[in-house]
Design a protein around this motif. Structure first.
Motif, PDB file in Angstrom:
ATOM      1  N   ALA A  63       0.865  -1.299  -0.019  1.00  0.00           N
ATOM      2  CA  ALA A  63      -0.031   0.013   0.171  1.00  0.00           C
ATOM      3  C   ALA A  63       0.792   1.281   0.006  1.00  0.00           C
ATOM      4  CB  ALA A  63      -0.899  -0.078   1.119  1.00  0.00           C
ATOM      5  N   ALA A  64       2.029   1.355   0.631  1.00  0.00           N
ATOM      6  CA  ALA A  64       2.647   2.502   0.758  1.00  0.00           C
ATOM      7  C   ALA A  64       3.492   2.516  -0.524  1.00  0.00           C
ATOM      8  CB  ALA A  64       3.720   2.160   1.888  1.00  0.00           C
ATOM      9  N   THR A  65       3.994   1.381  -1.270  1.00  0.00           N
ATOM     10  CA  THR A  65       4.640   1.418  -2.397  1.00  0.00           C
ATOM     11  C   THR A  65       3.807   2.247  -3.398  1.00  0.00           C
ATOM     12  OG1 THR A  65       5.764  -0.326  -1.808  1.00  0.00           O
ATOM     13  CG2 THR A  65       5.686   0.316  -4.389  1.00  0.00           C
ATOM     14  N   ARG A  66       2.428   1.789  -3.600  1.00  0.00           N
ATOM     15  CA  ARG A  66       1.391   2.204  -4.317  1.00  0.00           C
ATOM     16  C   ARG A  66       1.152   3.780  -4.048  1.00  0.00           C
ATOM     17  NH1 ARG A  66      -2.300  -1.435  -3.750  1.00  0.00           N
ATOM     18  NH2 ARG A  66      -1.725  -2.805  -5.450  1.00  0.00           N
ATOM     19  N   ARG A  67       1.195   4.321  -2.889  1.00  0.00           N
ATOM     20  CA  ARG A  67       0.754   5.525  -2.564  1.00  0.00           C
ATOM     21  C   ARG A  67       1.939   6.315  -3.113  1.00  0.00           C
ATOM     22  NH1 ARG A  67      -1.030   3.574   2.468  1.00  0.00           N
ATOM     23  NH2 ARG A  67       1.175   3.890   3.420  1.00  0.00           N
ATOM     24  N   TRP A  68       3.042   5.884  -3.000  1.00  0.00           N
ATOM     25  CA  TRP A  68       4.188   6.681  -3.493  1.00  0.00           C
ATOM     26  C   TRP A  68       4.523   6.736  -5.100  1.00  0.00           C
ATOM     27  CZ3 TRP A  68      10.106   5.048  -3.877  1.00  0.00           C
ATOM     28  CH2 TRP A  68      10.974   6.143  -3.844  1.00  0.00           C
ATOM     29  N   ALA A  69       4.056   5.552  -5.624  1.00  0.00           N
ATOM     30  CA  ALA A  69       4.203   5.732  -7.065  1.00  0.00           C
ATOM     31  C   ALA A  69       2.977   6.523  -7.587  1.00  0.00           C
ATOM     32  CB  ALA A  69       3.862   4.069  -7.530  1.00  0.00           C
ATOM     33  N   GLU A  70       1.761   6.563  -6.829  1.00  0.00           N
ATOM     34  CA  GLU A  70       0.628   7.278  -7.496  1.00  0.00           C
ATOM     35  C   GLU A  70       1.096   9.052  -7.092  1.00  0.00           C
ATOM     36  OE1 GLU A  70      -2.614   5.671  -5.880  1.00  0.00           O
ATOM     37  OE2 GLU A  70      -2.638   3.832  -7.198  1.00  0.00           O
ATOM     38  N   ALA A  71       1.582   9.293  -5.960  1.00  0.00           N
ATOM     39  CA  ALA A  71       1.796  10.518  -5.572  1.00  0.00           C
ATOM     40  C   ALA A  71       2.905  11.442  -6.201  1.00  0.00           C
ATOM     41  CB  ALA A  71       2.079  10.605  -3.923  1.00  0.00           C
ATOM     42  N   ALA A  72       3.951  10.511  -6.736  1.00  0.00           N
ATOM     43  CA  ALA A  72       5.102  11.107  -7.435  1.00  0.00           C
ATOM     44  C   ALA A  72       5.049  11.479  -9.001  1.00  0.00           C
ATOM     45  CB  ALA A  72       6.226  10.187  -6.910  1.00  0.00           C
ATOM     46  N   GLN A  73       5.664  12.216  -9.247  1.00  0.00           N
ATOM     47  CA  GLN A  73       5.682  12.494 -10.848  1.00  0.00           C
ATOM     48  C   GLN A  73       7.073  12.128 -11.223  1.00  0.00           C
ATOM     49  OE1 GLN A  73       5.033  16.469 -12.164  1.00  0.00           O
ATOM     50  NE2 GLN A  73       5.593  16.092 -14.332  1.00  0.00           N
ATOM     51  N   TRP A  74       7.211  11.051 -11.732  1.00  0.00           N
ATOM     52  CA  TRP A  74       8.520  10.460 -11.957  1.00  0.00           C
ATOM     53  C   TRP A  74       9.013  11.153 -13.308  1.00  0.00           C
ATOM     54  CZ3 TRP A  74      10.396   7.616  -8.432  1.00  0.00           C
ATOM     55  CH2 TRP A  74       9.373   7.079  -7.439  1.00  0.00           C
ATOM     56  N   MET A  75      10.443  11.788 -13.198  1.00  0.00           N
ATOM     57  CA  MET A  75      10.905  12.648 -14.299  1.00  0.00           C
ATOM     58  C   MET A  75      12.132  12.139 -14.751  1.00  0.00           C
ATOM     59  SD  MET A  75      10.811  15.958 -11.633  1.00  0.00           S
ATOM     60  CE  MET A  75      11.063  17.007 -12.962  1.00  0.00           C
ATOM     61  N   GLY A  76      12.563  11.223 -14.489  1.00  0.00           N
ATOM     62  CA  GLY A  76      13.868  10.529 -15.045  1.00  0.00           C
ATOM     63  C   GLY A  76      14.716   9.636 -14.303  1.00  0.00           C
ATOM     64  N   LEU A  77      15.342   8.947 -15.157  1.00  0.00           N
ATOM     65  CA  LEU A  77      16.382   7.787 -14.398  1.00  0.00           C
ATOM     66  C   LEU A  77      17.687   8.039 -15.100  1.00  0.00           C
ATOM     67  CD1 LEU A  77      16.574   5.301 -12.641  1.00  0.00           C
ATOM     68  CD2 LEU A  77      16.089   3.954 -14.694  1.00  0.00           C
ATOM     69  N   VAL A  78      18.667   7.951 -14.177  1.00  0.00           N
ATOM     70  CA  VAL A  78      20.307   7.872 -14.687  1.00  0.00           C
ATOM     71  C   VAL A  78      21.050   6.723 -13.860  1.00  0.00           C
ATOM     72  CG1 VAL A  78      22.395   8.974 -14.825  1.00  0.00           C
ATOM     73  CG2 VAL A  78      20.263  10.435 -14.980  1.00  0.00           C
ATOM     74  N   VAL A  79      21.457   5.772 -14.696  1.00  0.00           N
ATOM     75  CA  VAL A  79      22.217   4.656 -14.130  1.00  0.00           C
ATOM     76  C   VAL A  79      23.677   5.014 -13.930  1.00  0.00           C
ATOM     77  CG1 VAL A  79      23.144   2.366 -14.668  1.00  0.00           C
ATOM     78  CG2 VAL A  79      20.639   2.957 -15.329  1.00  0.00           C
ATOM     79  N   VAL A  80      24.046   5.207 -12.819  1.00  0.00           N
ATOM     80  CA  VAL A  80      25.346   5.609 -12.484  1.00  0.00           C
ATOM     81  C   VAL A  80      26.323   4.569 -12.606  1.00  0.00           C
ATOM     82  CG1 VAL A  80      26.845   6.642 -10.459  1.00  0.00           C
ATOM     83  CG2 VAL A  80      24.420   7.232 -10.711  1.00  0.00           C
ATOM     84  N   ASP A  81      26.198   3.515 -12.118  1.00  0.00           N
ATOM     85  CA  ASP A  81      27.097   2.354 -12.234  1.00  0.00           C
ATOM     86  C   ASP A  81      26.619   1.015 -12.094  1.00  0.00           C
ATOM     87  OD1 ASP A  81      29.810   1.088 -12.170  1.00  0.00           O
ATOM     88  OD2 ASP A  81      30.020   1.272 -10.029  1.00  0.00           O
ATOM     89  N   VAL A  82      27.062   0.090 -12.773  1.00  0.00           N
ATOM     90  CA  VAL A  82      26.815  -1.507 -12.717  1.00  0.00           C
ATOM     91  C   VAL A  82      27.880  -2.305 -12.049  1.00  0.00           C
ATOM     92  CG1 VAL A  82      25.426  -3.157 -13.861  1.00  0.00           C
ATOM     93  CG2 VAL A  82      24.836  -0.799 -14.509  1.00  0.00           C
ATOM     94  N   ASN A  83      27.873  -3.095 -11.322  1.00  0.00           N
ATOM     95  CA  ASN A  83      28.660  -3.899 -10.926  1.00  0.00           C
ATOM     96  C   ASN A  83      27.905  -5.492 -11.047  1.00  0.00           C
ATOM     97  OD1 ASN A  83      30.976  -2.583 -10.517  1.00  0.00           O
ATOM     98  ND2 ASN A  83      30.021  -1.743  -8.517  1.00  0.00           N
ATOM     99  N   GLY A  84      28.625  -6.244 -11.659  1.00  0.00           N
ATOM    100  CA  GLY A  84      27.981  -7.749 -11.821  1.00  0.00           C
ATOM    101  C   GLY A  84      26.509  -7.509 -12.620  1.00  0.00           C
ATOM    102  N   GLY A  85      25.750  -8.561 -12.477  1.00  0.00           N
ATOM    103  CA  GLY A  85      24.335  -8.597 -12.720  1.00  0.00           C
ATOM    104  C   GLY A  85      24.204  -8.728 -14.279  1.00  0.00           C
ATOM    105  N   ALA A  86      25.309  -9.386 -14.763  1.00  0.00           N
ATOM    106  CA  ALA A  86      25.203  -9.791 -16.447  1.00  0.00           C
ATOM    107  C   ALA A  86      24.323 -11.249 -16.653  1.00  0.00           C
ATOM    108  CB  ALA A  86      26.550 -10.008 -16.932  1.00  0.00           C
ATOM    109  N   ALA A  87      23.998 -11.385 -17.681  1.00  0.00           N
ATOM    110  CA  ALA A  87      23.284 -12.550 -17.868  1.00  0.00           C
ATOM    111  C   ALA A  87      23.854 -13.925 -17.256  1.00  0.00           C
ATOM    112  CB  ALA A  87      23.016 -12.867 -19.425  1.00  0.00           C
ATOM    113  N   GLY A  88      25.089 -13.949 -17.203  1.00  0.00           N
ATOM    114  CA  GLY A  88      25.887 -15.133 -16.569  1.00  0.00           C
ATOM    115  C   GLY A  88      25.986 -15.152 -15.076  1.00  0.00           C
ATOM    116  N   ASP A  89      25.610 -13.861 -14.531  1.00  0.00           N
ATOM    117  CA  ASP A  89      26.204 -13.781 -13.217  1.00  0.00           C
ATOM    118  C   ASP A  89      24.762 -14.154 -12.125  1.00  0.00           C
ATOM    119  OD1 ASP A  89      28.454 -12.727 -13.560  1.00  0.00           O
ATOM    120  OD2 ASP A  89      27.560 -10.575 -13.669  1.00  0.00           O
ATOM    121  N   GLN A  90      24.915 -14.334 -11.026  1.00  0.00           N
ATOM    122  CA  GLN A  90      24.056 -14.825  -9.973  1.00  0.00           C
ATOM    123  C   GLN A  90      23.684 -13.376  -9.022  1.00  0.00           C
ATOM    124  OE1 GLN A  90      22.412 -17.728  -9.787  1.00  0.00           O
ATOM    125  NE2 GLN A  90      23.347 -17.955 -11.834  1.00  0.00           N
ATOM    126  N   GLU A  91      24.664 -12.629  -9.140  1.00  0.00           N
ATOM    127  CA  GLU A  91      24.118 -11.273  -8.116  1.00  0.00           C
ATOM    128  C   GLU A  91      24.914 -10.106  -8.752  1.00  0.00           C
ATOM    129  OE1 GLU A  91      26.219 -11.868  -4.483  1.00  0.00           O
ATOM    130  OE2 GLU A  91      24.738 -13.117  -3.645  1.00  0.00           O
TER     131      GLU A  91
END
Length: 162
Positions: A63-91
């Motif tokens: 419920a809190a996640t839904r309230r935040w998603a609905e109350a906010a106006q999402w303006m943009g996303l910037v990915v700063v860094d990625v460590n691991g997480g490729a298709a063959g990784d587990q983490e």
């Protein structure tokens, strides 16, 4: 066709759309993180719960996640860094800044998210907020009654400080 809201410069139907609809799985931790951002933008809070690691769902406040998603106006996303997480990784870890407007104020949400793969599916495990760095002023602060630094001869409060 519309550009995906996750900032990937791909079309929504080839980027986050199929992941959100469940027709394809996120191949990387970054792809899941981008899809989770798109879920906030499109208010698909069920996806946010389903993409949460099963070991961490019991304390998730839907419920809190839904309230935040609905109350906010999402303006943009910037990915700063990625460590691991490729298709063959587990983490993997993804550092990002999601900017949103809530209550008339523009706010950045800067987080390092941890992702884990379970049975071939990527899941969001948890995140750590990144606090802004403190900056130290190397010059004295201009007082309201000091002469303005622009050289106008006026007091700061009547010139650039107005």
């Amino acid at each position: 066709m519309t550009a995906c809201c996750c900032g990937s410069s791909s079309e929504y139907d080839q980027c986050c759309g199929p992941i959100l609809s469940g027709t394809v799985k996120a191949e990387t931790a970054e792809a899941l993180m981008r899809a989770r951002y798109a879920a906030f933008v499109t208010r698909q809070t069920d996806f946010l719960h389903e993409s949460l690691h099963p070991d961490h769902r019991q304390d998730h406040d839907v419920a809190a996640t839904r309230r935040w998603a609905e109350a906010a106006q999402w303006m943009g996303l910037v990915v700063v860094d990625v460590n691991g997480g490729a298709a063959g990784d587990q983490e993997g870890n993804v550092e990002f800044i999601a900017t949103y407007k809530e209550g008339g104020m523009i706010k950045p949400h800067h987080e390092i998210s941890r992702f884990s793969k379970l049975d071939g599916n990527w899941y969001y495990v948890d995140g750590r907020l990144v606090t802004p760095k403190t900056t130290m002023r190397d010059q004295p602060k201009i007082g309201r009654n000091d002469p303005c630094s622009c050289g106008s001869g006026k007091k700061y409060k009547k010139c650039c400080g107005a």
